[in-house]
Design a protein around this motif. Sequence first.
Motif, short mmCIF file in Angstrom:
data_model
loop_
_atom_site.label_atom_id
_atom_site.label_comp_id
_atom_site.label_asym_id
_atom_site.label_seq_id
_atom_site.Cartn_x
_atom_site.Cartn_y
_atom_site.Cartn_z
N ALA A 157 44.45 36.50 46.05
CA ALA A 157 45.23 35.45 45.24
C ALA A 157 45.01 35.91 44.02
O ALA A 157 45.10 35.26 42.56
CB ALA A 157 44.48 34.73 45.93
N VAL A 158 43.29 36.92 43.50
CA VAL A 158 43.00 37.29 42.45
C VAL A 158 43.71 37.73 41.58
O VAL A 158 44.19 37.27 40.77
CB VAL A 158 41.37 37.31 42.36
N GLU A 159 44.67 38.58 42.40
CA GLU A 159 45.82 39.69 41.78
C GLU A 159 46.87 39.09 41.06
O GLU A 159 47.27 39.46 40.26
CB GLU A 159 45.73 41.26 42.52
N ARG A 160 47.20 38.01 41.96
CA ARG A 160 48.44 37.17 41.47
C ARG A 160 47.74 36.52 40.73
O ARG A 160 48.88 36.84 38.98
CB ARG A 160 48.77 36.33 42.63
N ARG A 161 47.04 35.87 39.99
CA ARG A 161 47.43 35.35 38.83
C ARG A 161 46.13 36.49 37.76
O ARG A 161 46.91 35.43 36.68
CB ARG A 161 45.63 34.61 38.84
N ILE A 162 45.74 37.82 37.67
CA ILE A 162 45.78 38.16 37.14
C ILE A 162 46.94 39.07 36.43
O ILE A 162 47.47 39.10 35.02
CB ILE A 162 44.78 39.23 36.89
N GLU A 163 47.84 38.98 36.96
CA GLU A 163 49.14 39.16 36.74
C GLU A 163 49.97 38.58 36.14
O GLU A 163 50.72 38.51 34.96
CB GLU A 163 49.78 40.11 38.18
N ASP A 164 49.97 37.63 36.24
CA ASP A 164 50.07 35.84 35.64
C ASP A 164 49.56 35.90 34.02
O ASP A 164 49.60 35.15 33.88
CB ASP A 164 50.69 35.05 36.35
N GLU A 182 45.91 35.82 34.22
CA GLU A 182 45.18 35.05 33.63
C GLU A 182 43.41 36.14 33.67
O GLU A 182 44.08 36.73 34.10
CB GLU A 182 44.34 33.82 34.95
N ARG A 183 42.62 35.31 32.84
CA ARG A 183 41.25 36.38 33.15
C ARG A 183 40.67 36.61 34.38
O ARG A 183 40.93 35.87 35.04
CB ARG A 183 40.91 35.67 31.80
N LEU A 184 40.03 37.65 34.47
CA LEU A 184 39.54 38.26 36.05
C LEU A 184 38.64 37.19 36.52
O LEU A 184 38.23 36.93 37.09
CB LEU A 184 39.50 39.67 35.70
N SER A 185 37.85 36.56 35.35
CA SER A 185 36.50 35.93 35.37
C SER A 185 36.68 34.29 35.63
O SER A 185 36.33 34.01 36.83
CB SER A 185 35.58 35.91 34.29
N ASN A 186 37.81 34.31 35.10
CA ASN A 186 38.36 32.48 35.28
C ASN A 186 38.66 32.61 37.45
O ASN A 186 38.81 31.55 37.55
CB ASN A 186 39.50 32.04 34.45
N ALA A 187 40.27 33.76 37.13
CA ALA A 187 40.67 33.82 38.55
C ALA A 187 39.69 33.96 39.41
O ALA A 187 40.01 33.46 40.43
CB ALA A 187 41.81 34.93 38.21
N VAL A 188 39.08 34.72 39.37
CA VAL A 188 37.87 35.42 40.34
C VAL A 188 37.30 33.37 40.74
O VAL A 188 36.81 33.20 41.81
CB VAL A 188 36.41 35.55 40.22
N ARG A 189 36.00 33.00 39.82
CA ARG A 189 35.86 31.38 40.07
C ARG A 189 36.66 30.17 40.69
O ARG A 189 35.91 29.73 41.67
CB ARG A 189 36.00 30.59 38.78
N ASP A 190 37.57 30.19 39.95
CA ASP A 190 38.64 29.39 40.77
C ASP A 190 38.88 29.83 42.03
O ASP A 190 38.44 28.41 43.16
CB ASP A 190 40.10 28.65 40.12
N VAL A 191 39.75 30.96 42.63
CA VAL A 191 39.78 31.02 43.34
C VAL A 191 38.06 31.26 44.75
O VAL A 191 38.19 30.66 45.99
CB VAL A 191 40.83 32.29 43.57
N ALA A 192 36.99 31.39 44.57
CA ALA A 192 35.95 31.27 44.92
C ALA A 192 35.91 30.14 45.67
O ALA A 192 35.18 29.45 46.82
CB ALA A 192 34.60 31.99 44.07
N ALA A 193 35.87 29.34 44.56
CA ALA A 193 35.82 27.78 44.89
C ALA A 193 36.42 27.24 45.92
O ALA A 193 36.18 26.60 46.67
CB ALA A 193 35.71 27.01 43.37
N LYS A 194 38.10 27.74 45.73
CA LYS A 194 38.27 27.08 46.58
C LYS A 194 38.73 27.30 48.28
O LYS A 194 39.28 26.95 49.42
CB LYS A 194 40.30 27.15 46.30
N SER A 195 38.36 28.50 48.20
CA SER A 195 38.22 29.52 49.06
C SER A 195 37.00 29.51 49.65
O SER A 195 37.51 29.74 51.41
CB SER A 195 39.03 30.99 49.24
N GLY A 196 35.99 29.44 49.29
CA GLY A 196 34.69 30.01 50.45
C GLY A 196 34.36 30.91 49.71
O GLY A 196 33.40 31.14 50.37
N VAL A 197 35.18 32.05 49.43
CA VAL A 197 34.54 33.36 49.63
C VAL A 197 33.43 33.39 48.31
O VAL A 197 33.65 33.20 47.37
CB VAL A 197 35.85 34.04 49.19
#
Length: 293
Positions: free
Chosen positions: A238-245, A247-262
């Motif tokens: 999910a993070v890699e897809r958002r980066i391809e679109d 999005e900044r790495l830090s933002n992608a990680v923050r949002d995906v981590a919050a939604k997934s629980g990772v």
Amino acid sequence: MTGRLVICGTPIGNLDDASPRLRQTLEEADVVFAEDTRRTGKLLERLGVDAELRSFFVGNEEKRSIEIRTRLERGETIALVSDAGMPGISDPGVAAVRAARSVDATISVVPGPSAVTAAIAVAGLGGDRFVFEGFLPRSGEDRERRIGIVANDERPVVLFSAPSRLVKDLTDIMSAAGEERIVVVTREVTKLHEEIWAGSIVDAVARWTDEADPRGEFTVVIEPRAEEPPDLSEALVAVERRIEDGERLSNAVRDVAAKSGVSRRALYEAALASRAASRRSASGGSPHTPRGL
């Protein structure tokens, strides 16, 4: 001025659980609407209350709601009770509340004993968050759907069950949830023959199958489904897809981590490692590979 509708919780078994406030409310009401007038008559007798009783059950709920609305418009105070517990919770009562609201009558409540919270308390499966499912549908697709929801919920689930349906309910839930899921079965709570049984659902099926003619009011608490650990690999995709679109790495990680629980840190490190591996692959080899080889 319109009257007042008081929703009254009544004892779920032991009449000594009736509160002084319940007695006062029933005594002061102009009329008491009851699911079973004979059963409520015994409660009134125990409390020393002489009140007008009117029936209010599933078969006449809509018709009686018209009467309730009329009496509230006259300014009367109406007490509503069910056989046990709280009206409107797997018992008649919703139509009366709607009738009162339609004429802007005052609506208040006298809380009382609850089979649901009593079962959750003695189950020991967690009470901060739980689900109340009431009675399961008797058959059909709706029953299958509800059983699937019960089996997969990550919160304790509370069910009501009739003696004639208990074994079937437990058996069908076992098919969806597995034999080792813990259940707590309570019956006749607060009464002389109170029983609180706990164990695996397969043992529960055996226990109640062996009882040829189970009796009493059953409340069942089902252990929540064990939470599966968050999937780091799915979160990384999910993070890699958002980066391809873009999005900044830090933002992608923050949002995906919050939604997934990772773990945010673990996901960030995995994303950095993945990007490093991609760069090495694009350059044709490892940065540690000697040149010319």
